[in-house]
Motif scaffolding. Structure first.
Motif, PDB file in Angstrom:
ATOM      1  N   PHE A 313       1.049 -56.614 -55.763  1.00 45.21           N
ATOM      2  CA  PHE A 313       1.453 -57.413 -56.792  1.00 45.21           C
ATOM      3  C   PHE A 313       1.486 -56.347 -58.194  1.00 45.21           C
ATOM      4  O   PHE A 313       2.501 -56.278 -58.846  1.00 45.21           O
ATOM      5  N   PHE A 314       0.467 -55.562 -58.123  1.00 41.75           N
ATOM      6  CA  PHE A 314       0.340 -54.555 -59.135  1.00 41.75           C
ATOM      7  C   PHE A 314       1.478 -53.497 -59.073  1.00 41.75           C
ATOM      8  O   PHE A 314       2.207 -53.030 -59.940  1.00 41.75           O
ATOM      9  N   ALA A 315       1.733 -53.139 -57.930  1.00 43.56           N
ATOM     10  CA  ALA A 315       2.756 -51.992 -57.798  1.00 43.56           C
ATOM     11  C   ALA A 315       4.359 -52.452 -57.681  1.00 43.56           C
ATOM     12  O   ALA A 315       5.016 -51.306 -57.798  1.00 43.56           O
ATOM     13  N   GLY A 321       9.099 -59.234 -59.337  1.00 41.14           N
ATOM     14  CA  GLY A 321       7.899 -60.143 -59.506  1.00 41.14           C
ATOM     15  C   GLY A 321       6.544 -59.754 -59.478  1.00 41.14           C
ATOM     16  O   GLY A 321       5.492 -60.565 -59.511  1.00 41.14           O
ATOM     17  N   GLY A 322       6.625 -58.285 -59.807  1.00 42.30           N
ATOM     18  CA  GLY A 322       5.186 -57.728 -59.977  1.00 42.30           C
ATOM     19  C   GLY A 322       4.815 -57.273 -61.220  1.00 42.30           C
ATOM     20  O   GLY A 322       5.629 -57.761 -62.390  1.00 42.30           O
ATOM     21  N   LEU A 323       4.014 -56.383 -61.538  1.00 34.87           N
ATOM     22  CA  LEU A 323       3.855 -55.573 -62.806  1.00 34.87           C
ATOM     23  C   LEU A 323       4.261 -54.259 -63.030  1.00 34.87           C
ATOM     24  O   LEU A 323       4.410 -53.811 -64.093  1.00 34.87           O
ATOM     25  N   GLY A 324       4.418 -53.603 -61.825  1.00 31.11           N
ATOM     26  CA  GLY A 324       4.952 -52.309 -61.993  1.00 31.11           C
ATOM     27  C   GLY A 324       4.186 -51.234 -62.343  1.00 31.11           C
ATOM     28  O   GLY A 324       4.386 -50.353 -63.054  1.00 31.11           O
ATOM     29  N   LEU A 325       2.793 -51.170 -61.981  1.00 32.32           N
ATOM     30  CA  LEU A 325       1.957 -50.273 -62.200  1.00 32.32           C
ATOM     31  C   LEU A 325       1.913 -48.931 -61.387  1.00 32.32           C
ATOM     32  O   LEU A 325       2.214 -49.374 -60.247  1.00 32.32           O
ATOM     33  N   ASP A 326       1.395 -47.879 -61.691  1.00 33.01           N
ATOM     34  CA  ASP A 326       1.409 -46.891 -60.854  1.00 33.01           C
ATOM     35  C   ASP A 326       0.109 -46.742 -60.117  1.00 33.01           C
ATOM     36  O   ASP A 326      -0.887 -47.547 -60.451  1.00 33.01           O
ATOM     37  N   ILE A 378       2.060 -66.319 -63.212  1.00 33.94           N
ATOM     38  CA  ILE A 378       1.750 -66.446 -64.981  1.00 33.94           C
ATOM     39  C   ILE A 378       1.784 -64.971 -65.199  1.00 33.94           C
ATOM     40  O   ILE A 378       2.423 -64.566 -66.321  1.00 33.94           O
ATOM     41  N   LEU A 379       1.229 -64.039 -64.606  1.00 34.84           N
ATOM     42  CA  LEU A 379       1.279 -62.817 -65.041  1.00 34.84           C
ATOM     43  C   LEU A 379       2.617 -61.977 -65.147  1.00 34.84           C
ATOM     44  O   LEU A 379       3.087 -61.453 -66.126  1.00 34.84           O
ATOM     45  N   ASN A 380       3.263 -62.310 -64.220  1.00 31.96           N
ATOM     46  CA  ASN A 380       4.846 -61.669 -64.263  1.00 31.96           C
ATOM     47  C   ASN A 380       5.515 -62.418 -65.029  1.00 31.96           C
ATOM     48  O   ASN A 380       6.500 -61.591 -65.795  1.00 31.96           O
ATOM     49  N   ALA A 381       5.595 -63.729 -65.460  1.00 29.81           N
ATOM     50  CA  ALA A 381       6.318 -64.426 -66.437  1.00 29.81           C
ATOM     51  C   ALA A 381       6.098 -64.015 -67.735  1.00 29.81           C
ATOM     52  O   ALA A 381       6.868 -63.652 -68.504  1.00 29.81           O
ATOM     53  N   VAL A 382       4.556 -63.774 -68.159  1.00 31.36           N
ATOM     54  CA  VAL A 382       4.364 -63.225 -69.407  1.00 31.36           C
ATOM     55  C   VAL A 382       4.883 -61.808 -69.667  1.00 31.36           C
ATOM     56  O   VAL A 382       5.354 -61.260 -70.672  1.00 31.36           O
ATOM     57  N   VAL A 385       8.436 -61.190 -70.485  1.00 28.19           N
ATOM     58  CA  VAL A 385       8.786 -61.681 -71.839  1.00 28.19           C
ATOM     59  C   VAL A 385       8.265 -60.518 -72.961  1.00 28.19           C
ATOM     60  O   VAL A 385       8.661 -59.839 -73.784  1.00 28.19           O
ATOM     61  N   GLN A 386       6.838 -60.235 -72.658  1.00 25.18           N
ATOM     62  CA  GLN A 386       6.038 -59.529 -73.704  1.00 25.18           C
ATOM     63  C   GLN A 386       5.935 -57.825 -73.243  1.00 25.18           C
ATOM     64  O   GLN A 386       5.109 -57.113 -73.969  1.00 25.18           O
ATOM     65  N   GLY A 387       6.129 -57.556 -71.845  1.00 27.68           N
ATOM     66  CA  GLY A 387       5.658 -56.201 -71.400  1.00 27.68           C
ATOM     67  C   GLY A 387       4.147 -56.273 -70.897  1.00 27.68           C
ATOM     68  O   GLY A 387       3.524 -57.347 -70.798  1.00 27.68           O
ATOM     69  N   LEU A 388       3.688 -55.204 -70.775  1.00 25.69           N
ATOM     70  CA  LEU A 388       2.234 -54.824 -70.599  1.00 25.69           C
ATOM     71  C   LEU A 388       1.274 -55.056 -71.801  1.00 25.69           C
ATOM     72  O   LEU A 388       0.829 -54.279 -72.545  1.00 25.69           O
ATOM     73  N   SER A 389       1.391 -56.452 -72.449  1.00 30.15           N
ATOM     74  CA  SER A 389       0.569 -56.657 -73.534  1.00 30.15           C
ATOM     75  C   SER A 389      -0.801 -56.922 -73.385  1.00 30.15           C
ATOM     76  O   SER A 389      -1.367 -56.928 -72.413  1.00 30.15           O
TER      77      SER A 389
END
Length: 493
Positions: A313-315, A321-326, A378-382, A385-389
């Motif tokens: 999910f992080f990657a 649907g994830g967060l796009g972290l390295d 919830i993490l992906n939805a936020v 909208v807000q990016g990695l806030s």
């Protein structure tokens, strides 16, 4: 007349409620041997978690997905599952063997398997090579349940909870150092060009350095076991006689393990000759063993699904649907979580267990799985909208805090498994039965969870498929917990 008067005086002076029984003093842990066992437990989480940050990128690099990003999760899960599938075929045999020939020889074989297979994994450049390395790792890793049995061997009923409170320290330390090493040392030529830029070997094998660290650690753990670890099985046969099938029932022998941790009650129980005879497998398949093993399997199925979906999910890119972290950032998150989780378990579990007991803590831990799963969408939805806030990182922190509560369940279920063993000489086999169930569900869990995740990001109509699946796992765990007694079985005898 005097008798009647005495009886009346006795009735008048006798309290209506019996005086409360004094709680047995906690036996001090045998710290020298206990510290070695904790050190040995670092090997497995270190070798298993080191690949978590770079596993998705590794699958992309070997080209088996042909550029299909939605298939990455499937192959990552398959790679994880094959390890546990091969472990399921051998773990019960290793555990039963340890009851006969001793814990130490089996642990030595397991550590050798971890070290050798991790070197092979780092040198693999094809998916088949990765699969063979992971399968070899699982098949030779016979020390999983045996180390837990050794923990029971050196403790008693008064300090078992304290000992299990330290177990997450090893798992959390290995689970934090592993991702940190994997994130920092994978593809070192690109991350540290001034140091490794001229190494043709690391250009050819970009993940070898990350795998070599846990492999070398396992080799050092093997040496420490060989030199300093004491055997805790008091009666055993030699490996040669066991393999020949002669005199497989242990005869008298001198125990080499620590005996200063045995309470008077436990020492008296161990004087029974039957306690030194490992029971046959059929005699171990009793309701309390099945209940404890079933709950351990349900907990592990939920936990392994969460542990495998979380880095995926992080990657995964935000649009999928994830967060796009390295990988380095993923490794840092998992490392920080591991340190905090280990400290939390050490500082609070023993006191929480003394106050609430295993059943309440275990039930609360399983219930925490529901908000843990809900946090993903919830993490992906936020983030969309807000990016990695700050809000996103706060939700990540809340999810990790709840997963610390989930980890409390492990120490509780280990206490139930230890209490379920019919006699001390069968701790290894009882632990092996529990570990067998765990290996089976862990063989299913990663592939099923990551496949559900791939399906969720591939087809928008099934976007919540993986979360429905994980909620179902939580419900299974809560249902299984209803069969656990409020007090462990040994306390009821």
């Amino acid at each position: 007349m005097r008798t009647i008067t005495s009886q009346q005086q006795l009735d008048e002076e006798t309290p209506l409620l019996p005086p409360p029984q004094q709680k047995k003093a906690r036996t001090p842990l045998p710290w020298r041997q206990f510290s070695i066992i904790l050190f040995l437990q670092l090997a497995e989480p270190l070798t298993s978690q080191v690949i978590a940050p770079f596993a998705p990128q590794l699958i992309r690099d070997i080209g088996i997905t042909n550029g299909d990003e939605t298939s990455v999760g499937y192959y990552v899960g398959l790679m994880y599952s094959l390890f546990f599938a091969s472990q399921a075929l051998t773990v019960l045999h290793w555990s039963r063997i340890s009851d006969h020939i001793g814990r130490k020889p089996v642990i030595l074989i397991g550590l050798f398997g971890l070290s050798f297979s991790m070197y092979c994994f780092g040198l693999s450049r094809t998916f088949s090579g990765l699969v063979l390395s992971r399968a070899l790792n699982g098949a030779l890793n016979g020390s999983v349940g045996v180390v837990k049995s050794m923990m029971v061997d050196i403790t008693d009923s008064t300090n078992l909870a304290q000992a299990y409170a330290y177990m997450p320290l090893a798992w959390s330390t290995g689970g934090s150092i592993g991702p940190l090493v994997g994130g920092l040392l994978s593809r070192p030529v690109e991350q540290f060009p001034n140091v490794f830029g001229h190494s043709q070997f690391l250009k050819t094998y970009p993940y070898f350095l990350a795998c070599a660290v846990p492999a070398t650690f396992s080799a050092l753990a093997w040496l420490m076991t060989f030199l300093f670890l004491r055997e805790t099985v008091p009666t055993r046969v030699t490996l040669v006689r066991f393999l020949r099938g002669k005199d497989t029932t242990p005869g008298p022998a001198t125990p080499t393990g620590s005996t200063d941790s045995l309470s008077t009650e436990d020492a008296a129980r161990c004087t029974n000759d039957d306690d030194f005879k490992p029971l046959p497998l059929r005699s171990l398949l009793i309701p309390r063993v099945i209940i404890a093993a079933g709950n351990y399997a349900a907990l592990s199925l939920l936990d392994i699904a969460f542990r495998d979906v979380q880095p995926l999910f992080f990657a995964t890119p935000l649009e999928f649907g994830g967060l796009g972290l390295d990988p380095p950032r993923i490794g840092n998150i998992l490392a920080i979580y591991g340190v905090i989780n280990g400290l939390f378990q050490i500082l609070f579990f023993a006191d929480l267990h003394d106050r609430f007991g295993s059943k309440i803590i275990y039930s609360a831990a399983m219930a925490a799985g529901i908000p843990i799963v809900i946090a993903f969408p919830i993490l992906n939805a936020v983030a969309r909208v807000q990016g990695l806030s700050i809000t996103v990182w706060a939700i990540v922190g809340l999810q990790l805090a709840l997963s610390m509560l989930l980890n409390l369940a492990y120490a509780c279920i280990f206490i139930y498994i230890a209490a379920a063993s019919p006699n001390p000489a069968s701790f290894g086999a009882t632990s092996g039965i529990a570990q067998l169930g765990v290996s089976i569900v862990r063989a299913i869990g990663p592939a099923s969870a990551t496949s559900a995740f791939s399906l969720s990001i591939k087809d928008p109509r099934h976007a919540w498929m993986v979360y429905y699946y994980m909620i179902a796992l939580v419900c299974i765990g809560i249902f299984a917990s209803l069969f656990l007694p409020r007090q462990s079985w040994k306390n009821q005898r």
